[in-house]
Design a protein around this motif. Structure first.
Motif, PDB file in Angstrom:
ATOM      1  N   VAL A 259     -75.729 -14.207 -12.198  1.00  0.00           N
ATOM      2  CA  VAL A 259     -75.828 -12.871 -12.779  1.00  0.00           C
ATOM      3  C   VAL A 259     -76.656 -11.956 -11.881  1.00  0.00           C
ATOM      4  O   VAL A 259     -76.273 -10.808 -11.610  1.00  0.00           O
ATOM      5  CB  VAL A 259     -76.401 -12.935 -14.202  1.00  0.00           C
ATOM      6  CG1 VAL A 259     -76.614 -11.529 -14.756  1.00  0.00           C
ATOM      7  CG2 VAL A 259     -75.475 -13.733 -15.128  1.00  0.00           C
ATOM      8  N   ALA A 260     -77.795 -12.454 -11.397  1.00  0.00           N
ATOM      9  CA  ALA A 260     -78.619 -11.650 -10.488  1.00  0.00           C
ATOM     10  C   ALA A 260     -77.837 -11.305  -9.228  1.00  0.00           C
ATOM     11  O   ALA A 260     -77.916 -10.176  -8.721  1.00  0.00           O
ATOM     12  CB  ALA A 260     -79.899 -12.409 -10.142  1.00  0.00           C
ATOM     13  N   ALA A 261     -77.073 -12.277  -8.716  1.00  0.00           N
ATOM     14  CA  ALA A 261     -76.278 -12.025  -7.507  1.00  0.00           C
ATOM     15  C   ALA A 261     -75.225 -10.953  -7.762  1.00  0.00           C
ATOM     16  O   ALA A 261     -74.966 -10.100  -6.901  1.00  0.00           O
ATOM     17  CB  ALA A 261     -75.623 -13.321  -7.039  1.00  0.00           C
ATOM     18  N   ALA A 262     -74.609 -10.997  -8.943  1.00  0.00           N
ATOM     19  CA  ALA A 262     -73.572 -10.017  -9.268  1.00  0.00           C
ATOM     20  C   ALA A 262     -74.153  -8.628  -9.481  1.00  0.00           C
ATOM     21  O   ALA A 262     -73.469  -7.615  -9.259  1.00  0.00           O
ATOM     22  CB  ALA A 262     -72.816 -10.457 -10.512  1.00  0.00           C
ATOM     23  N   ARG A 263     -75.393  -8.554  -9.920  1.00  0.00           N
ATOM     24  CA  ARG A 263     -76.035  -7.247 -10.136  1.00  0.00           C
ATOM     25  C   ARG A 263     -76.569  -6.652  -8.833  1.00  0.00           C
ATOM     26  O   ARG A 263     -76.851  -5.459  -8.763  1.00  0.00           O
ATOM     27  CB  ARG A 263     -77.175  -7.380 -11.148  1.00  0.00           C
ATOM     28  CG  ARG A 263     -76.732  -7.702 -12.568  1.00  0.00           C
ATOM     29  CD  ARG A 263     -77.891  -7.624 -13.529  1.00  0.00           C
ATOM     30  NE  ARG A 263     -77.562  -8.079 -14.864  1.00  0.00           N
ATOM     31  CZ  ARG A 263     -76.946  -7.347 -15.803  1.00  0.00           C
ATOM     32  NH1 ARG A 263     -76.593  -6.098 -15.520  1.00  0.00           N
ATOM     33  NH2 ARG A 263     -76.691  -7.840 -16.998  1.00  0.00           N
ATOM     34  N   ASN A 264     -76.729  -7.482  -7.815  1.00  0.00           N
ATOM     35  CA  ASN A 264     -77.364  -7.031  -6.579  1.00  0.00           C
ATOM     36  C   ASN A 264     -76.530  -7.432  -5.370  1.00  0.00           C
ATOM     37  O   ASN A 264     -77.040  -7.998  -4.409  1.00  0.00           O
ATOM     38  CB  ASN A 264     -78.776  -7.609  -6.458  1.00  0.00           C
ATOM     39  CG  ASN A 264     -79.660  -7.235  -7.632  1.00  0.00           C
ATOM     40  OD1 ASN A 264     -80.062  -6.096  -7.773  1.00  0.00           O
ATOM     41  ND2 ASN A 264     -79.937  -8.215  -8.494  1.00  0.00           N
ATOM     42  N   GLY A 265     -75.235  -7.165  -5.440  1.00  0.00           N
ATOM     43  CA  GLY A 265     -74.355  -7.541  -4.350  1.00  0.00           C
ATOM     44  C   GLY A 265     -74.752  -6.895  -3.034  1.00  0.00           C
ATOM     45  O   GLY A 265     -74.946  -5.677  -2.959  1.00  0.00           O
ATOM     46  N   ASP A 266     -74.903  -7.705  -2.000  1.00  0.00           N
ATOM     47  CA  ASP A 266     -75.320  -7.208  -0.689  1.00  0.00           C
ATOM     48  C   ASP A 266     -74.916  -8.239   0.357  1.00  0.00           C
ATOM     49  O   ASP A 266     -75.240  -9.420   0.228  1.00  0.00           O
ATOM     50  CB  ASP A 266     -76.837  -6.996  -0.674  1.00  0.00           C
ATOM     51  CG  ASP A 266     -77.344  -6.529   0.679  1.00  0.00           C
ATOM     52  OD1 ASP A 266     -76.529  -6.046   1.487  1.00  0.00           O
ATOM     53  OD2 ASP A 266     -78.558  -6.663   0.930  1.00  0.00           O
ATOM     54  N   VAL A 267     -74.212  -7.812   1.397  1.00  0.00           N
ATOM     55  CA  VAL A 267     -73.782  -8.759   2.424  1.00  0.00           C
ATOM     56  C   VAL A 267     -74.493  -8.532   3.752  1.00  0.00           C
ATOM     57  O   VAL A 267     -74.154  -9.156   4.753  1.00  0.00           O
ATOM     58  CB  VAL A 267     -72.253  -8.695   2.633  1.00  0.00           C
ATOM     59  CG1 VAL A 267     -71.519  -9.095   1.368  1.00  0.00           C
ATOM     60  CG2 VAL A 267     -71.821  -7.311   3.101  1.00  0.00           C
TER      61      VAL A 267
END
Length: 497
Positions: free
Chosen positions: A250-258
């Protein structure tokens, strides 16, 4: 008030928790939508209207009492019809289980109920999850809401079609060789195959036990993450369940960054048989990853070219063993039990009447591959190839953080086009099968419409085992960047039903 069926799962949960809408209103809106469009789409095999409204009322009562609601409380969901659901028919898309009412819930269904998710009903699927188009269902095919004359993918086409047609914001699927990701790709939605063992298989009707994996289907990356967080985690009832915490998806989906991420483009997943428009949209998305700050390199995984052959020995072998339980003696269909046939004859007559052509084909293939004198030459060799594929993944992930490829070689094909050509049907899962054989995590996200036919194209993102959060990090970044360019979610371009 906005159309409640067009909201994301995250938006719906927030509105219910704040009291802006009631869970009953949300459930009724989706049930009305199903009634209005599902005769055309045929995404559902069973609607549990009474159960859905009872659960919605329960959520509203909890909110009225001031109880804290979970992240998906009151949000409707559809469930692929191979998860046992207490008191609700579970057919696995097969005549052999027609009318069977399970006496217990699968672990993922139990977790949905505990999270106060409102289960709308059970979705259509290829029989026993064997297929890539949802045409092998004993109850008729499902249509792709982008074009009802085309397939919605398979085996979980009912789940993908339900969320595409705004009949539900969330759905559960299973992925044995691509049955979540491939439908997601051809319907313009998000589908995730978690790490094998990351979501319990208890209560799933088994097809191929070393490959089957439950996972989320949704319209957005965040919604998929919220559902993943609910259903994931260790389960003592599943001997293959991983006893580790679920990655913070969930945290990854809220803070997508590559930015700074190393992305590997799999060189084996292109060439002959790939639709030009699919490769064009995938290449454009790879360039977008560069623009977002990722380092992109080409990665070769030569054993991936053997994955399809290995899969179609391993999966049928395991299915021939798993489906032996359907013997007409314990539950399900029984044919010929009139006192004139032996038990063996009753079993044979029942299987003849109850199993469809694709199931029979795979059972025969698997039984042959496991037979004396052929086991080492076929099944044993396929397992060796599986090891080589796993090693290719290990080498690749030593160089990059994630891999990317097309999810499917083509866009959705017309219903009936491949029914007489099993090999052409099997090729739809060409890009997805390696991740099932290795057990790592993978996701499909929309990356545009193919210029030839205006149909959705999916990008596959692959991560190492138990690094599922990387999928959501990359998927969320791409979703935000694509929508900024398009000016809207891809599904808004779909024709209205």
């Amino acid at each position: 008030m906005a159309d409640l069926t067009r909201l994301t799962a995250a938006q719906t949960a927030e509105m219910i928790a704040s009291g802006e809408v009631t869970a009953v209103e949300v459930a009724e809106a989706h049930l009305a939508r199903i009634e209005a469009v599902d005769e055309k789409v045929h995404a559902f095999l069973h609607i549990d209207r009474e159960g859905a409204l009872a659960k919605a009322r329960e959520v509203d009562e909890k909110r009225a009492r001031g109880e804290r609601l979970g992240p998906l409380a009151g949000v409707p969901a559809a469930v692929k019809d191979l998860f046992t659901t207490e008191g609700v028919p579970t057919t696995v898309g097969s005549k052999i289980l027609e009318g069977w009412i399970p006496p217990y819930d699968s672990t993922v269904v139990r977790k949905l109920k505990e999270a106060d998710v409102v289960i709308l009903g059970k979705t259509n699927m290829d029989e026993f999850a064997m297929g890539s188009s949802t045409e092998n269902s004993a109850y008729g095919p499902t249509g792709n809401p982008w074009d009802l004359t085309r397939v919605p993918g398979g085996s979980g086409g009912g789940s993908s079609a339900a969320i595409t047609a705004y009949e539900a914001p969330l759905a559960l699927g299973t992925d044995t060789g691509g049955s979540i990701r491939q439908p997601a790709a051809v319907t313009g939605t998000v589908g995730v195959k978690p790490t094998y063992g990351g979501v319990s298989r208890y209560g799933m009707v088994a097809f191929s036990s070393s490959l089957d994996q439950a996972g989320p289907c949704a319209r957005t990356v965040l919604d998929a993450a919220l559902l993943h967080a609910v259903i994931g985690g260790h389960d003592e009832l599943d001997s293959t369940s991983i006893d580790q915490p679920v990655p913070d998806v969930v945290a990854a989906a809220r803070n997508g960054d590559v930015a700074g991420l190393r992305v590997g483009v799999v060189t084996e997943f292109r060439g002959e048989g790939y639709q030009a428009g699919v490769l064009q949209r995938v290449d454009e998305t790879v360039e977008l990853l560069r623009e977002l700050g990722a380092e992109v390199v080409e990665v070769s995984c030569p054993s991936f070219t053997k994955a399809l052959a290995a899969y179609y020995l391993i999966a049928p072998s395991e299915c021939s063993s798993n489906l032996a339980r359907f013997d007409a003696m314990r539950y399900g269909l029984r044919v010929g039990d009139d006192g004139t046939h032996s038990a063996e004859e009753v079993t044979a007559l029942t299987r003849e009447a109850g199993f469809g052509d694709e199931v029979k084909r795979r059972v025969m293939l698997g039984t042959y591959a496991l037979s004396s004198g052929y086991y080492d030459a076929y099944y044993g060799s396929a397992q060796k190839v599986r090891t080589l594929i796993t090693r290719d993944f290990e080498r690749a992930f030593g160089e990059v953080d994630v891999l990317v490829s097309p999810t499917t070689p083509t866009t959705a094909f017309p219903i009936g086009e491949r029914t007489d050509d099993p090999m052409a049907m099997y090729l739809a899962d060409l890009c997805t099968i390696p991740s099932n054989l290795a057990g790592n995590a993978a996701m499909s996200v929309p990356c545009g419409l193919a210029p030839e036919d205006g149909l959705p194209v999916g990008l596959q993102i692959i991560a190492p085992a138990m690094a599922d959060d990387r999928l959501y990090r990359v998927g969320a970044a791409l979703e935000a960047a694509h929508q900024a360019r398009w000016g809207h979610p891809l599904l808004e371009e779909a024709p209205s039903l």
